[in-house]
Design an enzyme around this catalytic site. Structure first.
Site, mmCIF file in Angstrom:
data_model
loop_
_atom_site.group_PDB
_atom_site.id
_atom_site.type_symbol
_atom_site.label_atom_id
_atom_site.label_comp_id
_atom_site.label_asym_id
_atom_site.label_seq_id
_atom_site.Cartn_x
_atom_site.Cartn_y
_atom_site.Cartn_z
ATOM 1 N N ASP A 1 -12.060 -8.767 0.388
ATOM 2 C CA ASP A 1 -13.267 -9.748 -0.058
ATOM 3 C C ASP A 1 -13.988 -10.093 0.907
ATOM 4 O O ASP A 1 -15.234 -10.822 1.015
ATOM 5 C CB ASP A 1 -12.273 -10.475 -1.526
ATOM 6 C CG ASP A 1 -11.621 -8.857 -2.452
ATOM 7 O OD1 ASP A 1 -12.213 -8.460 -2.723
ATOM 8 O OD2 ASP A 1 -10.473 -9.688 -2.677
ATOM 9 N N HIS B 1 -7.943 -10.490 -7.127
ATOM 10 C CA HIS B 1 -8.533 -9.521 -6.270
ATOM 11 C C HIS B 1 -8.561 -8.851 -7.558
ATOM 12 O O HIS B 1 -8.499 -7.236 -7.553
ATOM 13 C CB HIS B 1 -7.628 -8.950 -5.114
ATOM 14 C CG HIS B 1 -7.593 -7.607 -4.706
ATOM 15 N ND1 HIS B 1 -9.744 -7.437 -4.050
ATOM 16 C CD2 HIS B 1 -7.897 -6.340 -4.846
ATOM 17 C CE1 HIS B 1 -9.439 -6.617 -3.558
ATOM 18 N NE2 HIS B 1 -8.047 -5.782 -4.062
HETATM 19 N N1 LIG Z 1 -6.164 -4.647 -1.601
HETATM 20 C C1 LIG Z 1 -7.422 -4.218 -1.538
HETATM 21 O O1 LIG Z 1 -8.547 -4.469 -1.079
HETATM 22 C C2 LIG Z 1 -7.413 -2.345 -1.880
HETATM 23 C C3 LIG Z 1 -8.770 -2.495 -1.466
HETATM 24 C C4 LIG Z 1 -8.650 -0.879 -1.424
HETATM 25 C C5 LIG Z 1 -7.603 -0.119 -2.607
HETATM 26 N N2 LIG Z 1 -6.678 -0.748 -2.350
HETATM 27 C C6 LIG Z 1 -5.418 0.022 -3.456
HETATM 28 O O2 LIG Z 1 -4.921 0.717 -2.421
HETATM 29 C C7 LIG Z 1 -3.727 1.756 -2.980
HETATM 30 C C8 LIG Z 1 -4.264 2.830 -2.079
HETATM 31 O O3 LIG Z 1 -5.103 3.967 -2.071
HETATM 32 P P1 LIG Z 1 -5.713 4.427 -1.417
HETATM 33 O O4 LIG Z 1 -7.410 5.142 -1.447
HETATM 34 O O5 LIG Z 1 -4.840 4.694 -0.010
HETATM 35 O O6 LIG Z 1 -4.980 6.351 -1.910
HETATM 36 P P2 LIG Z 1 -4.685 7.595 -1.851
HETATM 37 O O7 LIG Z 1 -4.433 8.318 -2.544
HETATM 38 O O8 LIG Z 1 -5.377 8.136 -0.649
HETATM 39 O O9 LIG Z 1 -3.101 7.282 -0.744
HETATM 40 C C9 LIG Z 1 -2.398 6.282 -1.420
HETATM 41 C C10 LIG Z 1 -1.164 7.053 -0.646
HETATM 42 O O10 LIG Z 1 0.186 6.283 -1.531
HETATM 43 C C11 LIG Z 1 1.211 8.169 -1.345
HETATM 44 N N3 LIG Z 1 2.521 7.572 -2.476
HETATM 45 C C12 LIG Z 1 2.194 7.669 -4.055
HETATM 46 N N4 LIG Z 1 3.676 7.135 -4.026
HETATM 47 C C13 LIG Z 1 3.918 6.939 -3.718
HETATM 48 C C14 LIG Z 1 5.527 6.227 -2.994
HETATM 49 N N5 LIG Z 1 5.933 5.934 -4.209
HETATM 50 N N6 LIG Z 1 5.767 5.958 -2.113
HETATM 51 C C15 LIG Z 1 5.220 6.218 -0.995
HETATM 52 N N7 LIG Z 1 3.563 6.369 -0.715
HETATM 53 C C16 LIG Z 1 3.848 7.065 -1.901
HETATM 54 C C17 LIG Z 1 0.330 8.863 -1.128
HETATM 55 O O11 LIG Z 1 0.985 9.852 -1.185
HETATM 56 C C18 LIG Z 1 -0.643 9.340 -0.941
HETATM 57 O O12 LIG Z 1 -0.700 9.396 0.590
HETATM 58 C C19 LIG Z 1 -4.872 2.187 -3.975
HETATM 59 O O13 LIG Z 1 -3.438 1.608 -5.434
HETATM 60 C C20 LIG Z 1 -6.059 1.454 -4.461
HETATM 61 O O14 LIG Z 1 -5.916 0.805 -5.585
HETATM 62 C C21 LIG Z 1 -6.120 -2.212 -2.311
#
Ligand SMILES: NC(=O)c1ccc[n+]([C@@H]2O[C@H](COP(=O)([O-])OP(=O)(O)OC[C@H]3O[C@@H](n4cnc5c(N)ncnc54)[C@H](O)[C@@H]3O)[C@@H](O)[C@H]2O)c1
Length: 337
Positions: A172, A199
């Site tokens: 952000d 957030h």
């Molecule tokens: N804080 C922020 O500003 C922000 C910004 C963007 C995304 N996010 C969040 O980040 C998270 C990940 O996003 P992404 O685009 O990388 O998703 P993605 O689906 O590309 O990757 C997520 C990964 O997590 C793994 N995973 C799922 N369950 C798991 C577990 N129990 N243990 C270990 N690994 C596990 C999956 O295998 C996958 O590789 C989402 O929740 C998204 O909303 C947060």
């Protein structure tokens, strides 16, 4: 005097080029994902990291083998599947958690709760058992609830240190800096806009009045800029049209935050980042404000600072949603078997 705005994007570049000697072991949980892979690449490229532990349910042997060929000193190890989670975490100083499902068009971050709450709670259990002293940086959404979840899980194990549990809201700030710089024709690396609250949607509260350098916008443009910062995640979700949410900018932001934590752990003074943490600054138990970081996580909460009437209204408008998201996270852990 300590500046609330002492965090230019230059920190990421420092993380990449610093010759500082540090022996930090950093784990990325969810390392094979859209955020996890580029985040791991940025961490591997930093001299601040000596061991990089990559955990996911799938593909980590490949990601680790690939990154291990890069000519930087961090030793990379890959761990795959629940049975290898404990080994991934043993001895870690910092644990970064991007594991979890991302949004698709039309979804709010809260729509991710059912899946991600269980993932984050399971990972927090493992952190409590294996590296209870580690700094935990949670990226998984909804951050407004996953930080209360992480905190409640750690409390159950008797190892909760509120100074070491961070909800990563850096994206952000990064977005606010980029948008303000663009509108004013400034170098984005020199712009710092504190973003407070939480957030998600209206809980994201950019404090344009505290921007460094000082910038002014007419009321209508200020309202439009604020709304764009609050909805910027959705802008990316729509543009990706079903292929997920922000990953590359989030990897950048996650790396920037991790480098700040590591810099402060190494004794660097004056390191300030905003993050969503346990807080006494408002009536909300968790709230993001600028934080002075130190050797053991938060050294001092720098608070909200002086707000304009417009910003005060934004804070008041965020309270009900934030409180509900916090309660939802706490209730989830209380009812968890
Ligand atoms: N804080 C922020 O500003 C922000 C910004 C963007 C995304 N996010 C969040 O980040 C998270 C990940 O996003 P992404 O685009 O990388 O998703 P993605 O689906 O590309 O990757 C997520 C990964 O997590 C793994 N995973 C799922 N369950 C798991 C577990 N129990 N243990 C270990 N690994 C596990 C999956 O295998 C996958 O590789 C989402 O929740 C998204 O909303 C947060």
């Amino acid at each position: 005097m300590l500046s609330r705005a002492a965090t230019p994007a230059a920190r990421l570049a420092r993380g990449l080029s610093s010759s500082a000697h540090c022996r930090a072991k950093v784990a990325v949980l969810g390392a094979s994902g859209g955020i996890g892979q580029p985040l791991s690449l940025l961490l591997k490229n930093s001299p601040l990291v000596s061991q990089l532990s990559l955990y996911d349910l799938a593909h980590t042997p490949g990601v680790a083998a690939d990154l291990s060929h890069i000519e930087t000193r961090a030793q990379v190890s890959g761990y795959m599947g629940a049975e290898q989670l404990d080994a991934a975490l043993r001895g870690c100083d910092v644990v970064v958690i991007p594991a979890g499902v991302p949004r698709k068009p039309g979804m709010t971050r809260d729509d991710l709760f059912n899946t991600n709450a269980t993932i984050v709670a399971t990972l927090a259990d493992a952190v409590a058992r294996n590296c209870p002293e580690a700094v935990i940086c949670v990226i998984a959404n909804p951050v407004n609830s996953t930080i209360p979840i992480t905190s409640e899980v750690l409390k159950k194990y008797g190892v909760y240190n509120p100074n070491k549990v961070f909800g990563v809201t850096t994206l952000d700030i990064v977005r606010a800096n980029a948008f303000v710089a663009d509108l004013k024709g400034l170098d984005p690396a020199r712009v710092n806009v504190p973003v407070i609250g939480g957030h998600a949607g209206v809980t994201i509260i950019p404090l344009i009045s505290q921007c460094s350098p000082k910038v002014d916008f007419p009321a209508e443009q200020l309202a439009a800029l604020t709304a764009r910062i609050q909805d910027a995640g959705t802008e990316v979700v729509k543009a990706k049209a079903g292929a997920g949410s922000a990953t590359l900018s989030m990897a950048y932001a996650g790396a920037r935050f991790t480098f700040s934590v590591l810099d402060a752990m190494n004794g660097k003074e004056g390191v300030v980042e905003c993050a969503y943490v346990r807080s006494e600054e408002t009536e909300c138990k968790y709230f993001s404000t600028p934080l002075l970081l130190g050797k053991n996580g938060i050294e001092k909460n720098l608070g909200l600072g002086r707000l304009t009437a417009f910003e005060e209204q934004l804070v008041a408008g965020a309270m009900a949603e934030l409180k509900a998201s916090i309660k939802k996270g706490e209730d989830f852990v209380a009812n968890r078997k």
